[in-house]
Design a protein around this motif. Structure first.
Motif, PDB file in Angstrom:
ATOM      1  N   LYS A 233      -5.944   6.985   4.182  1.00 55.81           N
ATOM      2  CA  LYS A 233      -5.307   5.659   4.110  1.00 55.81           C
ATOM      3  C   LYS A 233      -4.338   5.414   5.266  1.00 55.81           C
ATOM      4  CE  LYS A 233      -6.617   4.147  -0.048  1.00 55.81           C
ATOM      5  NZ  LYS A 233      -7.240   2.892  -0.318  1.00 55.81           N
ATOM      6  N   TYR A 234      -4.113   6.426   6.110  1.00 57.08           N
ATOM      7  CA  TYR A 234      -3.086   6.306   7.145  1.00 57.08           C
ATOM      8  C   TYR A 234      -3.295   5.117   8.092  1.00 57.08           C
ATOM      9  CZ  TYR A 234       0.100   7.095  10.934  1.00 57.08           C
ATOM     10  OH  TYR A 234       1.072   6.908  11.868  1.00 57.08           O
TER      11      TYR A 234
ATOM     12  N   LEU B 174       0.846  -1.189   0.000  1.00 54.63           N
ATOM     13  CA  LEU B 174       0.000   0.000   0.000  1.00 54.63           C
ATOM     14  C   LEU B 174       0.882   1.240   0.000  1.00 54.63           C
ATOM     15  CD1 LEU B 174      -2.950   1.168   0.446  1.00 54.63           C
ATOM     16  CD2 LEU B 174      -2.373   1.175   2.860  1.00 54.63           C
ATOM     17  N   VAL B 175       0.525   2.216  -0.815  1.00 57.99           N
ATOM     18  CA  VAL B 175       1.239   3.493  -0.824  1.00 57.99           C
ATOM     19  C   VAL B 175       0.363   4.502  -0.097  1.00 57.99           C
ATOM     20  CG1 VAL B 175       2.131   5.358  -2.268  1.00 57.99           C
ATOM     21  CG2 VAL B 175       2.449   2.977  -2.960  1.00 57.99           C
ATOM     22  N   LEU B 176       0.942   5.221   0.837  1.00 59.25           N
ATOM     23  CA  LEU B 176       0.206   6.247   1.570  1.00 59.25           C
ATOM     24  C   LEU B 176       0.018   7.450   0.652  1.00 59.25           C
ATOM     25  CD1 LEU B 176      -1.059   7.213   4.222  1.00 59.25           C
ATOM     26  CD2 LEU B 176       1.189   8.123   4.848  1.00 59.25           C
TER      27      LEU B 176
ATOM     28  N   SER C 278       7.056   3.836   0.546  1.00 54.94           N
ATOM     29  CA  SER C 278       5.623   3.552   0.604  1.00 54.94           C
ATOM     30  C   SER C 278       4.779   4.807   0.836  1.00 54.94           C
ATOM     31  CB  SER C 278       5.335   2.512   1.688  1.00 54.94           C
ATOM     32  OG  SER C 278       5.596   3.054   2.964  1.00 54.94           O
ATOM     33  N   VAL C 279       5.383   5.977   0.687  1.00 53.86           N
ATOM     34  CA  VAL C 279       4.673   7.248   0.827  1.00 53.86           C
ATOM     35  C   VAL C 279       4.805   8.001  -0.488  1.00 53.86           C
ATOM     36  CG1 VAL C 279       4.624   9.441   2.080  1.00 53.86           C
ATOM     37  CG2 VAL C 279       5.150   7.330   3.308  1.00 53.86           C
ATOM     38  N   ASN C 280       3.670   8.445  -1.054  1.00 56.49           N
ATOM     39  CA  ASN C 280       3.783   9.131  -2.346  1.00 56.49           C
ATOM     40  C   ASN C 280       4.443  10.495  -2.190  1.00 56.49           C
ATOM     41  OD1 ASN C 280       1.840  11.067  -1.677  1.00 56.49           O
ATOM     42  ND2 ASN C 280       0.388  10.431  -3.235  1.00 56.49           N
TER      43      ASN C 280
END
Length: 87
Positions: A17-18, A10-12, A73-75
């Motif tokens: 979505k956190y 999953l990408v934040l 994993s964070v945009n």
């Protein structure tokens, strides 16, 4: 070798979505033996400080891997927002 994003799954992309992202990151770090000694979460005691150069080197390696996993994993929009908050 799997990409870092596929490990988390999953990408934040924003605050909605956190909760899911946070849960997946924590469990990914635990599974990859990067949580204990590196991260401190709710209910965890403060991490113990390394007492030798060898322990410090191990901690530094785990810390770098954990950082890379989280950062991947964070945009960009979210990570740019976070870096503005830290400055």
């Amino acid at each position: 070798m799997h990409s870092l994003i596929s490990i988390v799954g999953l990408v934040l992309t924003g605050k909605e979505k956190y909760p899911e992202w946070s849960w997946k990151i924590k469990h990914t770090l635990i599974f990859n033996e990067m949580w204990k000694g590196v991260c401190v979460g709710n209910g965890d005691k403060e991490r113990e400080q390394p007492t030798s150069y060898k322990e410090f080197t191990i901690w530094e390696n785990k810390n770098s891997k954990a950082y890379a996993l989280i950062a991947a994993s964070v945009n960009e929009e979210v990570s740019g927002h976070n870096s503005l908050m830290l400055n």
